[in-house]
Design an enzyme around this catalytic site. Structure first.
Site, PDB file in Angstrom:
ATOM      1  N   CYS A   1      -1.586   9.357   2.067  1.00 29.11           N
ATOM      2  CA  CYS A   1      -1.298   8.869   0.523  1.00 29.11           C
ATOM      3  C   CYS A   1      -2.447   9.096  -0.329  1.00 29.11           C
ATOM      4  O   CYS A   1      -1.871   9.241  -1.469  1.00 29.11           O
ATOM      5  CB  CYS A   1      -1.012   7.327   0.751  1.00 29.11           C
TER       6      CYS A   1
ATOM      7  N   GLU B   1       0.898  -1.128   0.013  1.00 25.23           N
ATOM      8  CA  GLU B   1       0.061  -0.252  -0.009  1.00 25.23           C
ATOM      9  C   GLU B   1       1.015   1.267   0.088  1.00 25.23           C
ATOM     10  O   GLU B   1       1.540   1.628   1.065  1.00 25.23           O
ATOM     11  CB  GLU B   1      -0.867   0.030   1.074  1.00 25.23           C
TER      12      GLU B   1
END
Length: 533
Positions: free
Chosen positions: A264, A230
């Protein structure tokens, strides 16, 4: 930002002894081999205990995040503590359904194979390593572990040393709530992470940056260990002349105020159609003043940059830009404070565009046509984690058709990742694999195909035995035969009515073939239902 919970004592950060790591991992593997984690009741007990430990340690977690990120209590609960607690409950509510064996029937399995009871069994992968990130140091560390527990794996968690107080709070929770033979926390930095990567794992789950991800993948490849990554990306947002500019400005600003933009998913740059550029910038400043009526630095809700290294990294992007600051710009290195800041640039090669900011700063770059904006986005980062579109639905559809991303949201900032029970993951450079909700269970699960071939079915298996009999192969071809509805040039030749006729046997060469086909189907179905009782 003074702590309102100064009376709460948190243990000083202490790294796990490197020499103890092999034994910790061996114990976790031995526990998995004992088969105790395959029991659903065992998994549920662990999830229940984890839930209550999170609830009971709420004050400690709030204080830890205040110290590490100067994150306020509201945001700590909203984005981390409540998030993981709900993840535990969602897994408990659905675990029986997720773990249940699934029969595989038609059309995947031909009718004459039905007596073999083909099915999928959900089995845990084994012992897994989870490596967390500093920006959401609790949720991004513990949320994947919830999936590992639900799947029946044992796990070792390595929280980010960038948030040391949260890392110690997580260790305290795990030590008190979970089976120590199955679930352990290893704290530390590079030496401890290296020691963990030297061990054999059944899966590695990593959240963080691409540079470390390459190291992890290289180590994992030595043991053929699968990985879930991720990561992040230079995420684009698109604002066309058809957008609600006030709404777009408010929602995009929110994406850079949450956790001080250390998300993110947040946009790295905003592509704005030139004719509405000035108005969009004006609306950004209106939204800024509404969010921070006393100034961003005075806000009790705005978090800080995690450490000086990252502060200086982001500051360098601003120092080197050829663009113009059109919103924000205030900063204080002594407090690691950085205001949400927008910079108007005229090139995709600007310092604000060439790397992920991972902070409260972003660039604005004008475009003349949507096609031009798409070309810029594909040049800057062909596989970002997120994409946001503000305009018409047709424009958004064109964007998601033309630009690849891990996820996308129309008319908002990362709404597609704001629910804890829908799959979340990147693509290409922004990651591989997915988690959250059932996807978390799936990412730590082996889907094992099982078949049971009854002795009485031996006659139907003559086709596979030597000496081979061509008549048996022809029979199987006939039973499995499907009339294609296209020619050799790929053009459709038959419509839906043809398929209906064929299904009813009317497409057979003669009535005898049609009757025989139905007899075979009925016999197979009868045999399957009888044997299933």
């Amino acid at each position: 930002m003074a702590s309102k919970q100064a009376d709460i004592l948190l243990p000083a950060f202490a790294a796990t002894a490197v020499e103890a790591i092999p034994e910790i991992c061996a114990t976790s593997r031995e526990t998995f081999r004992s088969l105790k984690t395959k029991d659903l009741d065992y998994r549920k007990v662990q999830l229940r205990r984890l839930y209550w430990a999170i609830v009971d340690h709420r004050p400690q977690l709030e204080e830890a995040m205040l110290r590490d990120l100067r994150k306020g209590r509201y945001e700590s609960n909203f984005t981390e503590i409540d998030w993981v607690a709900k993840t535990c409950l969602f897994a408990l509510e659905n675990l029986d359904k997720w773990a249940k064996e699934e029969p595989i029937g038609s059309p995947s399995v031909p009718l004459h194979f039905w007596p073999n009871k083909i099915r999928t069994r959900k089995e845990p992968l084994g012992t897994v390593l989870v490596i967390g990130a500093y920006n959401f140091p609790f949720s991004l560390s513990v949320d994947p572990v919830v999936g590992a527990i639900a799947a029946g794996c044992t796990a070792v968690l390595k929280p980010s040393e960038g948030a040391p107080n949260v890392a110690m709070a997580i260790k305290d929770i795990f030590d008190k709530a979970l089976d120590p033979g199955a679930y352990r926390v290893v704290n530390g930095a590079v030496p401890e992470t290296t020691a963990l990567l030297d061990q054999k794992w059944d899966k590695i789950f990593y959240t963080g940056g691409a540079q470390v991800a390459r190291i992890i993948c290289a180590k994992a490849a030595e043991n053929l260990t699968p990985v879930a990554l991720e990561l992040g990306g230079r995420n684009p947002a698109f604002v066309t002349r058809n957008a609600d500019l006030k709404l777009a400005a408010r929602r995009l600003l929110w994406g850079k105020t949450l956790n001080a933009g250390q998300v993110c998913l947040s946009h790295n740059y905003v592509l704005v159609e030139r004719e509405v550029l000035d108005e969009f910038i004006r609306q950004l400043n209106v939204a800024f003043n509404q969010s921070f009526p006393e100034g961003a630095k005075a806000s009790p809700d705005l978090a800080r940059i995690i450490n000086e290294r990252h502060f200086l990294r982001i500051k360098a992007m601003l120092d080197q830009t050829s663009g113009k600051i059109v919103m924000g710009g205030e900063m204080d290195q002594s407090e690691l404070f950085m205001s949400p800041t927008a910079v108007l640039v005229n090139s995709a090669d600007d310092s604000m565009m060439v790397q992920e900011s991972f902070g409260p700063t972003f660039s604005i770059i004008p475009f003349d046509t949507l096609g031009q904006a798409i070309d810029i986005a594909n040049k800057v980062d062909p596989t970002p984690l997120s994409l946001f579109g503000f305009g018409t639905r047709d424009e958004f559809n064109k964007l998601i058709h033309s630009v690849t991303s891990g996820g996308a949201t129309f008319n908002d900032s990362f709404m597609h990742a704001s629910l804890g029970n829908v799959p979340f993951g990147g693509v290409g450079g922004s990651g591989t694999g997915a988690y959250r909700g059932k996807a978390s269970f799936d990412t730590f699960t082996h889907f094992r195909t099982i078949a049971e071939t009854p002795a009485w079915a031996e006659g139907s298996l003559r086709v596979r035995y030597q000496p081979y009999d061509w008549s048996q192969l022809r029979l199987m071809r006939w039973l499995e035969k499907k009339k294609v509805n296209f020619d050799r040039d790929g053009r459709i030749t038959h419509g839906a009515s043809y398929w209906l006729k064929y299904l009813l046997g009317l497409g057979a060469a003669n009535k005898k073939s049609a009757v025989l086909r139905w007899l075979v189907i009925v016999f197979a179905w009868y045999s399957y239902t009888v044997r299933s009782r």
